[in-house]
Design a protein around this motif. Sequence first.
Motif, PDB file in Angstrom:
ATOM      1  N   ILE A  34     103.648 100.470   6.618  1.00 51.10           N
ATOM      2  CA  ILE A  34     103.045  99.440   7.472  1.00 51.10           C
ATOM      3  C   ILE A  34     104.109  98.467   7.988  1.00 51.10           C
ATOM      4  CG2 ILE A  34     101.485  97.431   7.481  1.00 51.10           C
ATOM      5  CD1 ILE A  34      99.638  99.050   5.594  1.00 51.10           C
ATOM      6  N   GLU A  35     104.978  98.019   7.070  1.00 50.57           N
ATOM      7  CA  GLU A  35     106.034  97.078   7.490  1.00 50.57           C
ATOM      8  C   GLU A  35     106.945  97.711   8.545  1.00 50.57           C
ATOM      9  OE1 GLU A  35     106.669  93.858   6.684  1.00 50.57           O
ATOM     10  OE2 GLU A  35     104.932  93.674   5.378  1.00 50.57           O
ATOM     11  N   ALA A  36     107.295  98.983   8.345  1.00 50.84           N
ATOM     12  CA  ALA A  36     108.194  99.669   9.291  1.00 50.84           C
ATOM     13  C   ALA A  36     107.490  99.905  10.623  1.00 50.84           C
ATOM     14  CB  ALA A  36     108.677 100.985   8.691  1.00 50.84           C
ATOM     15  N   TYR A  37     106.207 100.213  10.562  1.00 54.31           N
ATOM     16  CA  TYR A  37     105.437 100.421  11.793  1.00 54.31           C
ATOM     17  C   TYR A  37     105.400  99.125  12.613  1.00 54.31           C
ATOM     18  CZ  TYR A  37     101.511 100.971  14.952  1.00 54.31           C
ATOM     19  OH  TYR A  37     100.726 100.988  16.077  1.00 54.31           O
ATOM     20  N   LYS A  38     105.123  98.010  11.932  1.00 52.55           N
ATOM     21  CA  LYS A  38     105.056  96.724  12.636  1.00 52.55           C
ATOM     22  C   LYS A  38     106.395  96.390  13.297  1.00 52.55           C
ATOM     23  CE  LYS A  38     103.165  94.276   9.162  1.00 52.55           C
ATOM     24  NZ  LYS A  38     102.579  93.158   8.405  1.00 52.55           N
ATOM     25  N   ALA A  39     107.478  96.867  12.668  1.00 56.33           N
ATOM     26  CA  ALA A  39     108.819  96.598  13.213  1.00 56.33           C
ATOM     27  C   ALA A  39     109.248  97.658  14.227  1.00 56.33           C
ATOM     28  CB  ALA A  39     109.822  96.518  12.065  1.00 56.33           C
ATOM     29  N   GLY A  40     108.369  98.619  14.518  1.00 53.53           N
ATOM     30  CA  GLY A  40     108.677  99.630  15.532  1.00 53.53           C
ATOM     31  C   GLY A  40     109.700 100.663  15.103  1.00 53.53           C
ATOM     32  N   LEU A  41     109.803 100.910  13.799  1.00 50.92           N
ATOM     33  CA  LEU A  41     110.846 101.811  13.297  1.00 50.92           C
ATOM     34  C   LEU A  41     110.364 103.237  13.035  1.00 50.92           C
ATOM     35  CD1 LEU A  41     112.410  99.379  10.638  1.00 50.92           C
ATOM     36  CD2 LEU A  41     113.249  99.835  12.947  1.00 50.92           C
ATOM     37  N   VAL A  42     109.046 103.428  12.993  1.00 51.98           N
ATOM     38  CA  VAL A  42     108.524 104.729  12.555  1.00 51.98           C
ATOM     39  C   VAL A  42     108.608 105.778  13.667  1.00 51.98           C
ATOM     40  CG1 VAL A  42     106.483 105.976  11.748  1.00 51.98           C
ATOM     41  CG2 VAL A  42     106.979 103.704  10.840  1.00 51.98           C
ATOM     42  N   LYS A  43     109.168 106.948  13.320  1.00 46.68           N
ATOM     43  CA  LYS A  43     109.335 108.062  14.255  1.00 46.68           C
ATOM     44  C   LYS A  43     108.232 109.100  14.050  1.00 46.68           C
ATOM     45  CE  LYS A  43     112.950 111.379  15.196  1.00 46.68           C
ATOM     46  NZ  LYS A  43     114.047 112.091  14.559  1.00 46.68           N
ATOM     47  N   GLU A  44     107.902 109.348  12.804  1.00 48.67           N
ATOM     48  CA  GLU A  44     106.899 110.376  12.495  1.00 48.67           C
ATOM     49  C   GLU A  44     106.271 110.074  11.131  1.00 48.67           C
ATOM     50  OE1 GLU A  44     108.419 114.396  11.887  1.00 48.67           O
ATOM     51  OE2 GLU A  44     106.606 115.199  12.838  1.00 48.67           O
ATOM     52  N   ARG A  92     115.279  91.054  -0.122  1.00 52.31           N
ATOM     53  CA  ARG A  92     113.989  90.342  -0.209  1.00 52.31           C
ATOM     54  C   ARG A  92     114.211  88.827  -0.269  1.00 52.31           C
ATOM     55  NH1 ARG A  92     110.054  91.994  -5.266  1.00 52.31           N
ATOM     56  NH2 ARG A  92     108.319  90.563  -4.853  1.00 52.31           N
ATOM     57  N   SER A  93     115.156  88.402  -1.108  1.00 53.43           N
ATOM     58  CA  SER A  93     115.450  86.964  -1.229  1.00 53.43           C
ATOM     59  C   SER A  93     116.069  86.419   0.052  1.00 53.43           C
ATOM     60  CB  SER A  93     116.412  86.714  -2.397  1.00 53.43           C
ATOM     61  OG  SER A  93     115.803  87.038  -3.625  1.00 53.43           O
ATOM     62  N   SER A  94     116.868  87.228   0.730  1.00 55.64           N
ATOM     63  CA  SER A  94     117.525  86.779   1.967  1.00 55.64           C
ATOM     64  C   SER A  94     116.497  86.420   3.035  1.00 55.64           C
ATOM     65  CB  SER A  94     118.437  87.877   2.519  1.00 55.64           C
ATOM     66  OG  SER A  94     119.465  88.161   1.607  1.00 55.64           O
ATOM     67  N   ASP A 129     119.946  85.186   8.538  1.00 58.85           N
ATOM     68  CA  ASP A 129     119.797  85.850   9.835  1.00 58.85           C
ATOM     69  C   ASP A 129     120.443  87.237   9.866  1.00 58.85           C
ATOM     70  OD1 ASP A 129     118.536  83.582  11.235  1.00 58.85           O
ATOM     71  OD2 ASP A 129     120.468  82.601  10.910  1.00 58.85           O
ATOM     72  N   THR A 130     121.617  87.364   9.243  1.00 58.94           N
ATOM     73  CA  THR A 130     122.336  88.637   9.259  1.00 58.94           C
ATOM     74  C   THR A 130     122.870  88.946   7.860  1.00 58.94           C
ATOM     75  OG1 THR A 130     123.028  88.474  11.578  1.00 58.94           O
ATOM     76  CG2 THR A 130     124.377  89.866  10.145  1.00 58.94           C
ATOM     77  N   ILE A 131     122.669  90.185   7.427  1.00 61.85           N
ATOM     78  CA  ILE A 131     123.297  90.665   6.181  1.00 61.85           C
ATOM     79  C   ILE A 131     124.336  91.711   6.575  1.00 61.85           C
ATOM     80  CG2 ILE A 131     122.954  91.824   3.965  1.00 61.85           C
ATOM     81  CD1 ILE A 131     120.053  90.855   3.999  1.00 61.85           C
ATOM     82  N   ILE A 132     125.565  91.501   6.125  1.00 61.11           N
ATOM     83  CA  ILE A 132     126.643  92.461   6.404  1.00 61.11           C
ATOM     84  C   ILE A 132     126.898  93.262   5.127  1.00 61.11           C
ATOM     85  CG2 ILE A 132     129.063  92.745   7.097  1.00 61.11           C
ATOM     86  CD1 ILE A 132     128.862  89.835   8.252  1.00 61.11           C
ATOM     87  N   LEU A 133     126.858  94.580   5.240  1.00 56.78           N
ATOM     88  CA  LEU A 133     127.163  95.446   4.094  1.00 56.78           C
ATOM     89  C   LEU A 133     128.543  96.064   4.323  1.00 56.78           C
ATOM     90  CD1 LEU A 133     123.744  97.378   3.890  1.00 56.78           C
ATOM     91  CD2 LEU A 133     124.371  95.232   2.759  1.00 56.78           C
ATOM     92  N   SER A 134     129.458  95.857   3.406  1.00 54.78           N
ATOM     93  CA  SER A 134     130.773  96.493   3.539  1.00 54.78           C
ATOM     94  C   SER A 134     130.657  97.952   3.120  1.00 54.78           C
ATOM     95  CB  SER A 134     131.807  95.757   2.696  1.00 54.78           C
ATOM     96  OG  SER A 134     131.626  96.074   1.337  1.00 54.78           O
ATOM     97  N   GLU A 135     131.691  98.732   3.419  1.00 49.76           N
ATOM     98  CA  GLU A 135     131.613 100.193   3.244  1.00 49.76           C
ATOM     99  C   GLU A 135     131.485 100.618   1.776  1.00 49.76           C
ATOM    100  OE1 GLU A 135     133.884  98.411   4.590  1.00 49.76           O
ATOM    101  OE2 GLU A 135     135.752  98.714   3.501  1.00 49.76           O
ATOM    102  N   ASN A 136     131.867  99.765   0.847  1.00 52.27           N
ATOM    103  CA  ASN A 136     131.759 100.133  -0.572  1.00 52.27           C
ATOM    104  C   ASN A 136     130.454  99.645  -1.213  1.00 52.27           C
ATOM    105  OD1 ASN A 136     132.519  97.518  -0.289  1.00 52.27           O
ATOM    106  ND2 ASN A 136     134.091  97.534  -1.874  1.00 52.27           N
ATOM    107  N   HIS A 155     112.785  92.693   8.336  1.00 51.78           N
ATOM    108  CA  HIS A 155     112.680  91.318   8.837  1.00 51.78           C
ATOM    109  C   HIS A 155     114.022  90.609   8.953  1.00 51.78           C
ATOM    110  CE1 HIS A 155     108.264  90.969   8.692  1.00 51.78           C
ATOM    111  NE2 HIS A 155     108.374  91.857   7.725  1.00 51.78           N
ATOM    112  N   VAL A 156     115.121  91.336   8.809  1.00 52.88           N
ATOM    113  CA  VAL A 156     116.431  90.687   8.889  1.00 52.88           C
ATOM    114  C   VAL A 156     117.409  91.673   9.518  1.00 52.88           C
ATOM    115  CG1 VAL A 156     116.879  91.329   6.456  1.00 52.88           C
ATOM    116  CG2 VAL A 156     118.250  89.539   7.510  1.00 52.88           C
ATOM    117  N   ASN A 157     118.379  91.140  10.253  1.00 53.62           N
ATOM    118  CA  ASN A 157     119.398  91.956  10.913  1.00 53.62           C
ATOM    119  C   ASN A 157     120.421  92.413   9.863  1.00 53.62           C
ATOM    120  OD1 ASN A 157     121.021  92.947  13.135  1.00 53.62           O
ATOM    121  ND2 ASN A 157     122.327  91.136  12.862  1.00 53.62           N
ATOM    122  N   ILE A 158     120.478  93.716   9.604  1.00 53.74           N
ATOM    123  CA  ILE A 158     121.399  94.229   8.584  1.00 53.74           C
ATOM    124  C   ILE A 158     122.397  95.166   9.258  1.00 53.74           C
ATOM    125  CG2 ILE A 158     121.612  95.437   6.366  1.00 53.74           C
ATOM    126  CD1 ILE A 158     118.707  94.768   5.783  1.00 53.74           C
TER     127      ILE A 158
END
Lengths: 242, 242
Positions: free
Chosen positions: B38-48, B117-119, B125-132, B151-154
Amino acid sequence: MVITSLENSKVKDYVKLQQRKYRDFTNTYIIEGEHLVIEAYKAGLVKELILLDGEKVPFDIDYIYVSNEVMKKISTLDTAPTIMAVCNKSNSSDIVGDKVLLLDGIQDPGNLGTIIRSSVAFNIDTIILSENTVDLYNPKVLRATQGMYCHVNIISRDAIDAINYLKDNNYIVYGTNVNNGYDVREVDSNDKFCLIMGNEGNGVREGIQNMCDKNLYIKMNNAVESLNVGVACSILLYELGR
Amino acid sequence: MVITSLENSKVKDYVKLQQRKYRDFTNTYIIEGEHLVIEAYKAGLVKELILLDGEKVPFDIDYIYVSNEVMKKISTLDTAPTIMAVCNKSNSSDIVGDKVLLLDGIQDPGNLGTIIRSSVAFNIDTIILSENTVDLYNPKVLRATQGMYCHVNIISRDAIDAINYLKDNNYIVYGTNVNNGYDVREVDSNDKFCLIMGNEGNGVREGIQNMCDKNLYIKMNNAVESLNVGVACSILLYELGR
């Protein structure tokens, strides 16, 4: 002598300690890995060491050597450690100190372990586990505590009984309510308090909320229904410990 | 039509999405269970949608029906859900907003999910994940976010590059240091900041600490070496969001 047989009666007994009912029956439990063993030893909890054949005996405590195969059988980890210990369960049953945390229905072992670790960090004196809470001596709980369960008085008691006792003894009792609570930032600091956290899915039971002096919440973005219970509990303890 | 064969090519492709390399290759991932879908659908992410035979189609999205056996094969859960969805990975790569979290080396999926979740709770606004850092699209991570990753830009970016960019753009950059940090309670609130959290065992890399404007810590009892990284990050975000 090195125990190599999986049929050895001691080995069989130790394997059984993976189950709560056998831990309850014997009043013992097993911890795995050097860090937990050292913390438990310092706290005087270790009854017997289980060492992988060839390992040094680190303390003057009864020990047995076992083969790698036996170690794997007793261990609950994917990679068996080289040291484990059989420990005596705490026989504490009293609420001591001014800062109390009551956990009523926490189910996830990682959450309970994390909460215990945070409780020590924020100077909680007694943690009360109600009967519907995951077993403290579950190996995953102990691991997640990082050994901190040795540094705080943890007891089991009926939640309602405990709350009545605490109220009779002038503790301020705080529940939690994510929809309709009192902002924890606005709470005056109190010397004697008990914080109550409920189950991961359902929160604090309504009957218990009604017994509380205040029900607290943490101000957050509306998109989020709730925080992880370990996080929420830790933030509340951090704030109440100001 | 209901897909019942484990040899069906679509089923085989979906099972492969349990592996990161295949998620990276296809730019898709799978989410399991109604709440996440449901959350992904609301965010327009669902393909199938992947539905258990007999289930209602909840949204106007392409779907397939599969047998219980196929559902079990695709699912990573002990108990397979009745609904799953194939989603498109985010193609965002920009740092947006004033409140940024950089995660450099978080390894445990539950920790990353909890932090996301806490973010959202504390308005990052933005979470940056490094390669490790563990893959965002690991099923355990997605589950632990409780859907909040929608709900957040990752984004993914090299940690050093990101820090240089943030400094050039007037963000205050906070590292963490449990031994020798600056008490987060004493920090003045800042409109534009980036908090950096490091690996569970090792914390923020020394080279990165040296690039930071301040390294923060949370005041706690000396018996405790550190908090769980999800808890520590959440408390810091809670404080920085004042």
